[in-house]
Write a protein that holds these residues in place. Sequence first.
Motif, short mmCIF file in Angstrom:
data_model
loop_
_atom_site.label_atom_id
_atom_site.label_comp_id
_atom_site.label_asym_id
_atom_site.label_seq_id
_atom_site.Cartn_x
_atom_site.Cartn_y
_atom_site.Cartn_z
N GLU A 127 55.65 44.05 62.44
CA GLU A 127 54.33 44.36 63.00
C GLU A 127 53.22 43.74 62.16
O GLU A 127 52.91 44.22 61.07
N GLN A 128 52.65 42.67 62.67
CA GLN A 128 51.65 41.91 61.92
C GLN A 128 50.44 42.77 61.51
O GLN A 128 49.87 42.58 60.45
N SER A 129 50.09 43.76 62.37
CA SER A 129 48.91 44.58 62.07
C SER A 129 49.14 45.45 60.82
O SER A 129 48.19 45.91 60.20
N LYS A 130 50.40 45.67 60.46
CA LYS A 130 50.69 46.52 59.30
C LYS A 130 50.91 45.72 58.02
O LYS A 130 51.22 46.29 56.97
N MET A 131 50.76 44.40 58.09
CA MET A 131 51.02 43.56 56.92
C MET A 131 49.84 43.59 55.94
O MET A 131 48.71 43.81 56.35
N VAL A 132 50.14 43.34 54.67
CA VAL A 132 49.06 43.17 53.69
C VAL A 132 49.14 41.72 53.20
O VAL A 132 50.15 41.05 53.39
N GLU A 133 48.06 41.26 52.55
CA GLU A 133 48.05 39.85 52.15
C GLU A 133 48.20 39.71 50.65
O GLU A 133 47.62 40.49 49.89
N ILE A 134 48.97 38.72 50.21
CA ILE A 134 49.02 38.45 48.77
C ILE A 134 48.10 37.25 48.49
O ILE A 134 48.20 36.21 49.15
N ASN A 135 47.18 37.45 47.53
CA ASN A 135 46.13 36.46 47.31
C ASN A 135 46.64 35.12 46.79
O ASN A 135 46.01 34.09 46.98
N GLU A 136 47.79 35.14 46.13
CA GLU A 136 48.30 33.94 45.49
C GLU A 136 48.70 32.85 46.48
O GLU A 136 48.99 31.73 46.11
N LEU A 137 48.70 33.17 47.78
CA LEU A 137 49.16 32.18 48.78
C LEU A 137 48.13 31.99 49.87
O LEU A 137 47.51 32.95 50.31
N SER A 138 47.99 30.74 50.36
CA SER A 138 47.03 30.54 51.44
C SER A 138 47.75 30.40 52.79
O SER A 138 47.15 30.57 53.83
N LEU B 173 70.29 24.35 48.70
CA LEU B 173 71.23 23.26 48.42
C LEU B 173 70.62 22.18 47.54
O LEU B 173 71.35 21.40 46.93
N ASN B 174 69.30 22.13 47.48
CA ASN B 174 68.65 21.15 46.60
C ASN B 174 68.44 21.78 45.22
O ASN B 174 67.57 22.63 45.05
N PRO B 175 69.22 21.34 44.21
CA PRO B 175 69.10 22.00 42.90
C PRO B 175 67.80 21.69 42.17
O PRO B 175 67.47 22.37 41.20
N ILE B 176 67.07 20.66 42.65
CA ILE B 176 65.82 20.33 41.95
C ILE B 176 64.59 20.56 42.82
O ILE B 176 63.53 19.99 42.59
N SER B 177 64.71 21.39 43.85
CA SER B 177 63.50 21.75 44.61
C SER B 177 62.65 22.64 43.69
O SER B 177 63.15 23.21 42.72
N ARG B 178 61.38 22.78 44.02
CA ARG B 178 60.52 23.64 43.19
C ARG B 178 61.04 25.07 43.20
O ARG B 178 61.03 25.77 42.20
N GLY C 261 58.52 25.94 47.87
CA GLY C 261 58.16 26.18 46.49
C GLY C 261 56.92 27.03 46.27
O GLY C 261 56.85 27.82 45.34
N ASP C 262 55.94 26.87 47.16
CA ASP C 262 54.67 27.58 46.97
C ASP C 262 54.86 29.10 46.91
O ASP C 262 54.31 29.78 46.06
N ARG C 263 55.65 29.58 47.86
CA ARG C 263 55.79 31.04 47.91
C ARG C 263 56.60 31.56 46.73
O ARG C 263 56.33 32.63 46.19
N THR C 264 57.59 30.78 46.32
CA THR C 264 58.38 31.21 45.16
C THR C 264 57.46 31.36 43.95
O THR C 264 57.52 32.35 43.23
N GLU C 265 56.59 30.34 43.76
CA GLU C 265 55.66 30.40 42.62
C GLU C 265 54.74 31.61 42.75
O GLU C 265 54.48 32.31 41.77
N ALA C 266 54.24 31.86 43.96
CA ALA C 266 53.32 32.99 44.17
C ALA C 266 54.03 34.32 43.87
O ALA C 266 53.47 35.20 43.21
N LEU C 267 55.25 34.44 44.34
CA LEU C 267 55.98 35.70 44.11
C LEU C 267 56.31 35.89 42.63
O LEU C 267 56.29 37.00 42.11
N LYS C 268 56.58 34.78 41.95
CA LYS C 268 56.83 34.85 40.50
C LYS C 268 55.58 35.34 39.78
O LYS C 268 55.64 36.17 38.88
N LYS C 269 54.40 34.81 40.21
CA LYS C 269 53.13 35.22 39.58
C LYS C 269 52.91 36.72 39.76
O LYS C 269 52.26 37.37 38.95
#
Length: 265
Positions: free
Chosen positions: A137-148, A190-195, A172-180
Motif C-alpha cells: 500500500e503506497q499510501s502507508k509507505m515512508v520515505e528514506i531521505n538517502e535516496l531520490s 552474479l556480478n562480484p564487482i557491482s557496487r 548500487g544506490d539503494r544498497t549504499e543508502a541502506l548501509k548509511k
Amino acid sequence: MVENKNNNHKIPKDHPRYQSLKYRHQIIEGMKCLVVTEAGLIAHGRGECFDYILGEKTSETAYNATRAAIAALLLAENPIISVNGNVTALIPKKLAELSNLLKIPLEINLFYGKKGRIEAITEMLESSGALDILGKEQSKMVEINELSSNRRKVDPKGIQKSDIVMVPLEDGDRTEALKKLGKTIITVDLNPISRTSLNADITIVDNIIRTIPLMIEIYKELKNFDKKDLEDILSSFNNKENIGKTLDLIIDYIKKEKIKLLNEL
Ligand code: ATP
C-alpha cells in the motif's frame, strides 16, 4: 518442454541451454504480465553473462556466503527480504517457501513504479503461497531521505525498522543508502564487482534460482543451532576475502577455457 510463446516453438529438455532458456522465458512472460520491466530484461542478461563465466553452478564461495546469510538471518531481530520483479518472476514458489519457513516478510520495492506493477507482483507472490507481503500500500509507505529514486518509499513495518535487509539483484544506490541507515545488507548478485556486491556485508555471488533453494536447505540444517554456533559461522566469514576468492574462480575458469581452446588447435 517449455513453450516459447513469442515465436511458438518449444525448447526441448535436452537442449544444452535448456535451464538458461527456461528462465529467460519466465522473465519474458513476467514482462507480459507487468511483473518485470524492459530494464529487468537487460539486468537478467547481465546476470546470465556472469553466470556463464562462473560455470553456471554454485561455487564453494557462494555456498559459504549463503551459510553466513542464513546464520545472520537467524540471529536478526527484524530481518526483511526485499523483492523486485525479476526475483518474483524467476523463483516465486521457493521465495514464498523461504519467507514462510523463516517467518521473514517479503517487501516489494521497485525502481520502476509503473501502474499496476505492485498488484501484479503481489498476485504472483500470493498465488505462489507467500503469507507475509509488505510494500503493497503506497499510501502507508515512508520515505528514506538517502535516496531520490522511487525506491526511497519503504514500509514502516518492514525495511524501515529492519536490522538486516536481504536485497537480491539490487542497484548500487539503494544498497549504499541502506548501509548509511545502519542496516546490515545481504545480497545475491552474479556480478562480484557491482557496487552492491562490494558494499554489502554478505555477498552471495550466485544465480538467485540456485540461491533461494540452497537457503532453504541450509536453514533446515542451521535452525536448531544455538546462538553461539551461529555467531561463530558469521565471525569466520569475511566478505571481501570471499569476493576475492570468487574473482579467482572466474580467472581460473577463463584460463581453463583458454587451455581447452588452444588444445583444439
Ligand atoms: P550496481 O549499481 O550495483 O553496480 P547494476 O547497475 O548492474 O549494479 P542492476 O542492473 O540494477 O544494477 O542490478 C542487477 C544485478 O543483478 C546485476 O549485477 C546482475 O548481474 C545481477 N543479476 C541479474 N540476474 C541475476 C540472477 N538471476 N541472479 C543473481 N544476480 C543476477
